[in-house]
Design an enzyme around this catalytic site. Structure first.
Site, mmCIF file in Angstrom:
data_model
loop_
_atom_site.group_PDB
_atom_site.id
_atom_site.type_symbol
_atom_site.label_atom_id
_atom_site.label_comp_id
_atom_site.label_asym_id
_atom_site.label_seq_id
_atom_site.Cartn_x
_atom_site.Cartn_y
_atom_site.Cartn_z
ATOM 1 N N LYS A 202 49.371 35.192 34.110
ATOM 2 C CA LYS A 202 50.442 35.505 35.057
ATOM 3 C C LYS A 202 50.730 34.274 35.922
ATOM 4 O O LYS A 202 51.869 33.867 36.077
ATOM 5 C CB LYS A 202 50.010 36.690 35.920
ATOM 6 C CG LYS A 202 51.025 37.118 36.921
ATOM 7 C CD LYS A 202 50.581 38.402 37.621
ATOM 8 C CE LYS A 202 51.490 38.685 38.802
ATOM 9 N NZ LYS A 202 51.116 39.898 39.513
ATOM 10 N N GLU A 208 39.747 29.427 33.985
ATOM 11 C CA GLU A 208 39.213 29.721 32.648
ATOM 12 C C GLU A 208 40.296 29.579 31.584
ATOM 13 O O GLU A 208 40.102 28.953 30.543
ATOM 14 C CB GLU A 208 38.677 31.158 32.591
ATOM 15 C CG GLU A 208 37.448 31.419 33.424
ATOM 16 C CD GLU A 208 37.784 31.883 34.836
ATOM 17 O OE1 GLU A 208 38.887 31.534 35.349
ATOM 18 O OE2 GLU A 208 36.947 32.578 35.435
ATOM 19 N N GLY A 263 48.127 42.130 37.252
ATOM 20 C CA GLY A 263 47.424 41.658 36.052
ATOM 21 C C GLY A 263 46.803 42.791 35.244
ATOM 22 O O GLY A 263 46.983 42.891 34.027
ATOM 23 N N ARG A 264 46.092 43.686 35.928
ATOM 24 C CA ARG A 264 45.380 44.757 35.202
ATOM 25 C C ARG A 264 46.312 45.877 34.756
ATOM 26 O O ARG A 264 45.873 46.824 34.112
ATOM 27 C CB ARG A 264 44.224 45.283 36.042
ATOM 28 C CG ARG A 264 44.606 45.679 37.449
ATOM 29 C CD ARG A 264 43.376 45.834 38.330
ATOM 30 N NE ARG A 264 43.723 46.108 39.723
ATOM 31 C CZ ARG A 264 43.989 45.178 40.631
ATOM 32 N NH1 ARG A 264 43.975 43.901 40.289
ATOM 33 N NH2 ARG A 264 44.259 45.505 41.879
ATOM 34 N N GLU A 349 38.597 46.763 39.995
ATOM 35 C CA GLU A 349 39.371 45.733 40.692
ATOM 36 C C GLU A 349 40.430 46.402 41.582
ATOM 37 O O GLU A 349 40.820 45.862 42.604
ATOM 38 C CB GLU A 349 40.026 44.767 39.691
ATOM 39 C CG GLU A 349 40.512 43.478 40.326
ATOM 40 C CD GLU A 349 40.893 42.396 39.325
ATOM 41 O OE1 GLU A 349 40.034 41.572 38.968
ATOM 42 O OE2 GLU A 349 42.055 42.375 38.891
ATOM 43 N N HIS A 380 22.066 57.571 22.403
ATOM 44 C CA HIS A 380 20.737 57.033 22.098
ATOM 45 C C HIS A 380 20.364 55.880 23.023
ATOM 46 O O HIS A 380 19.426 55.143 22.740
ATOM 47 C CB HIS A 380 20.689 56.581 20.634
ATOM 48 C CG HIS A 380 20.802 57.749 19.696
ATOM 49 N ND1 HIS A 380 19.701 58.454 19.243
ATOM 50 C CD2 HIS A 380 21.884 58.374 19.184
ATOM 51 C CE1 HIS A 380 20.110 59.440 18.459
ATOM 52 N NE2 HIS A 380 21.433 59.427 18.408
ATOM 53 N N LYS A 509 35.813 32.099 43.138
ATOM 54 C CA LYS A 509 36.636 31.066 42.493
ATOM 55 C C LYS A 509 36.640 29.784 43.327
ATOM 56 O O LYS A 509 36.483 28.685 42.807
ATOM 57 C CB LYS A 509 38.095 31.549 42.380
ATOM 58 C CG LYS A 509 38.372 32.591 41.332
ATOM 59 C CD LYS A 509 39.886 32.801 41.255
ATOM 60 C CE LYS A 509 40.248 34.077 40.540
ATOM 61 N NZ LYS A 509 41.674 34.396 40.589
HETATM 62 O O1 LIG Z 1 46.844 36.259 34.408
HETATM 63 P P1 LIG Z 1 46.129 35.348 35.332
HETATM 64 O O2 LIG Z 1 47.000 34.857 36.451
HETATM 65 O O3 LIG Z 1 45.510 34.207 34.581
HETATM 66 O O4 LIG Z 1 44.970 36.146 36.047
HETATM 67 C C1 LIG Z 1 43.915 36.714 35.307
HETATM 68 C C2 LIG Z 1 43.119 37.699 36.098
HETATM 69 O O5 LIG Z 1 42.596 37.096 37.264
HETATM 70 C C3 LIG Z 1 42.604 38.008 38.351
HETATM 71 O O6 LIG Z 1 43.595 37.628 39.248
HETATM 72 C C4 LIG Z 1 41.331 38.035 39.105
HETATM 73 O O7 LIG Z 1 40.233 38.146 38.276
HETATM 74 C C5 LIG Z 1 42.951 39.346 37.698
HETATM 75 O O8 LIG Z 1 43.506 40.255 38.555
HETATM 76 C C6 LIG Z 1 43.862 38.898 36.617
HETATM 77 O O9 LIG Z 1 44.046 39.911 35.683
#
Ligand SMILES: O=P(O)(O)OC[C@H]1O[C@](O)(CO)[C@@H](O)[C@@H]1O
Length: 548
Positions: A202, A208, A263-264, A349, A380, A509
């Site tokens: 987003k 990452e 995002g979620r 979240e 199990h 972060k």
């Molecule tokens: O789509 P982006 O901006 O890379 O964010 C990834 C994820 O990081 C967060 O902002 C925090 O972990 C989530 O809410 C989101 O889904």
């Protein structure tokens, strides 16, 4: 006030056994079930195995009305800026508003943009799946790699796994973890001539994702030496056009979404492109239609018949009154094996918050710890604790009646296990019954029976919901996911929190960014507490050239 009435009612009911509730009311199963149909799919929400009576539900729904739940639902659908800490509307529902009814954000109808991106997804996925989109040597795409994390990963992974029976020739892969092993293991399986990377973020700033994207591009360039062809093998899904362009992706191959999609809650947006490429646009649209059916139900059904409302209010009942801290989600379908992982972000979240909308501290615990496992595997592993542990853990059993793989006796066994678990958790097994059984076996003395019998008793009275689906189809999956989204919303409203921000992930972060250069610094770390300094130095001793 219904809160006071609920507190008093809780005191009266807290020790009543569901066994007795069923014995006293032969109509209980029908009374506490709601069915929702959508084309040939349906969902039955059976909440009869909960520690509630009609009075409980009446009081809970009165409580919901006092908190103006209906008005809040309407505000979300209408596009009000209900995400107050980020001053944003929350409109994942607009993404599946396939009738195209106008939805206004700041006076602008967002539906034309939503439809345009869907059309772009349809056109692109059809070009790739049909072999019209060619790689740099003229070969069709065989493998798609979604690079994203959190909401830009968990939803697409879960849905792609759940809809495997609908997938075509294209293999879908996902890279999320910044651990280099993740990208390394995935690229090992790829042919640079026939792979396509979707960089899904987003913000297009997530450490990452940007690190994995850069490594994917380096890997690809090392093999192809064709920088002018990056555009055939890298596309982006983002709200950040500038950063996408800077990365070197042709913005004609950028799929847009908007800041009013959390995002979620984004798998319905262009973030679902990997789903589209895997199963095809038509099935993706069916997923949207399933969610749309649940949205309509949530917005229009009376609270008494409203599945997300009932489910959310049961969550409030166990959290606020029984003080249950966790919630298990147990899908009896192997294709749903990533469902609990997906729900962890959706629920935790969203509702893991300690401050209310007005800035004051919350008065009750918020946000259950969500966990689970598919099918009989969990039985199990951890069901022992659910049956006989000291915690009461409300659980959702997801039970699709039909299987995609009717192999011998498997499905009947799976179903029998699912039903048996909800029965056992509810009825339990009394000490007297256990003793009688042991006596009938005739192998133990009376004193041995006295010692062993308590170990074999089950209190029962453990609450469960059973969510019955016809089958795991794109439509029913859409209904199921939207059900949980709205259930989380209901709980958030009742707790008075903002379910749509996520400030809690920021501190880690920021600190990680500060620590990164210290891992290769020439001198010992000293700016932290003793433990953190020592840990940094342990890593430094492996990484910093001067420390070797
Ligand atoms: O789509 P982006 O901006 O890379 O964010 C990834 C994820 O990081 C967060 O902002 C925090 O972990 C989530 O809410 C989101 O889904």
């Amino acid at each position: 006030m219904s809160l006071e009435a609920l507190k008093q009612h809780y005191e009266q009911i807290k020790n009543v056994h569901m066994r007795d509730m069923f014995a006293q009311d032969h109509n209980r199963a029908a009374k506490f079930s709601v069915r929702l149909d959508s084309e040939s799919d349906f969902m039955v929400f059976d909440y009869s195995k909960n520690r509630v009576t009609e009075e409980t539900m009446n009081l809970l729904l009165r409580f919901a009305r006092e908190k103006q739940l209906n008005e809040h639902i309407e505000a979300m659908f209408r596009g009000d800026a209900i995400n107050t800490t980020e001053k944003r509307a929350v409109l994942h529902t607009a993404l599946r508003n396939l009738t195209g009814t106008p939805v206004l954000v700041d006076g602008k109808n967002v539906m034309p943009d939503v439809m345009a991106v869907l059309a772009h997804m349809r056109e692109f996925s059809s070009a790739v799946r049909s072999g019209r989109w060619l790689g740099y040597t003229g070969k069709p795409i065989t493998d798609v790699v979604n690079i994203g994390i959190g909401g830009s990963d968990l939803g697409p992974v879960m849905v792609t796994e759940a809809l495997k029976p609908y997938s075509g020739q294209i293999r879908a892969h996902f890279v999320s973890n910044v651990d280099g092993t993740h990208i390394a293991e995935v690229t090992k399986k790829l042919n640079p001539e026939t792979c396509l990377f979707i960089i899904s973020s987003k913000t297009f700033t997530t450490q990452e994702t940007m690190t994995n994207a850069a490594s994917a591009r380096s890997w690809w360039l090392d093999h192809t030496h064709a920088p002018e062809m990056v555009k055939r093998h890298f596309v982006a899904v983002s709200t950040n056009t500038k950063a996408v362009r800077e990365f070197g992706i042709d913005t004609a191959n950028m799929f847009e979404f908007w800041d009013w999609v959390g995002g979620r809650y984004s798998l319905w947006s262009a973030i679902g492109l990997s789903i589209c490429l895997s199963v095809g646009y038509e099935w993706f649209e069916e997923l949207l239609r399933g969610a749309e059916a649940m949205d309509r139900h949530f917005r229009t059904a009376p609270l008494e018949q409203n599945i997300p409302v009932l489910m959310g209010m049961l969550g409030i009942w166990y959290n606020d009154f029984f003080h249950c801290e966790s919630h298990a989600v147990l899908p009896y379908d192997q294709y749903l094996h990533r469902f609990a992982a997906y729900l962890q972000q959706l629920d935790m979240e969203s509702n893991g918050k300690h401050i209310r909308l007005d800035g004051s501290p919350v008065e009750v615990p918020t946000g259950a710890v969500v966990w689970g496992e598919a099918g009989t595997n969990g039985q199990h592993a951890f069901y022992q604790l659910i049956h006989q542990g000291t915690h009461v853990i409300p659980a959702d059993f997801v039970m699709p009646l039909e299987t995609h793989n009717p192999v011998g006796p498997h499905h009947a066994m799976l179903m029998s296990n699912c039903i048996a678990q909800t029965e056992a958790l509810m009825v339990g097994k009394s000490l007297e019954t256990v003793k009688a059984e042991l006596r009938a076996e005739g192998k133990l003395s009376a004193s041995e029976i006295e010692v062993l019998a308590p170990h074999k008793t089950f209190d029962g009275n453990r609450p469960t919901n059973t969510i019955v689906l016809r089958k795991v189809t794109p439509r029913s999956l859409g209904m199921l996911i939207a059900l949980y989204e709205h259930k989380v919303f209901v709980e958030g409203i009742m707790w008075g929190i903002n379910s749509f921000d996520q400030w809690g992930v920021e501190l880690g972060k920021v600190l990680a960014k500060a620590i990164l250069p210290e891992l290769t610094a020439p001198s010992f770390a000293h700016g932290h507490d003793a433990s953190t300094n020592a840990l940094i130095d342990l890593v430094r001793s492996k990484m910093a050239p001067s420390a070797r």
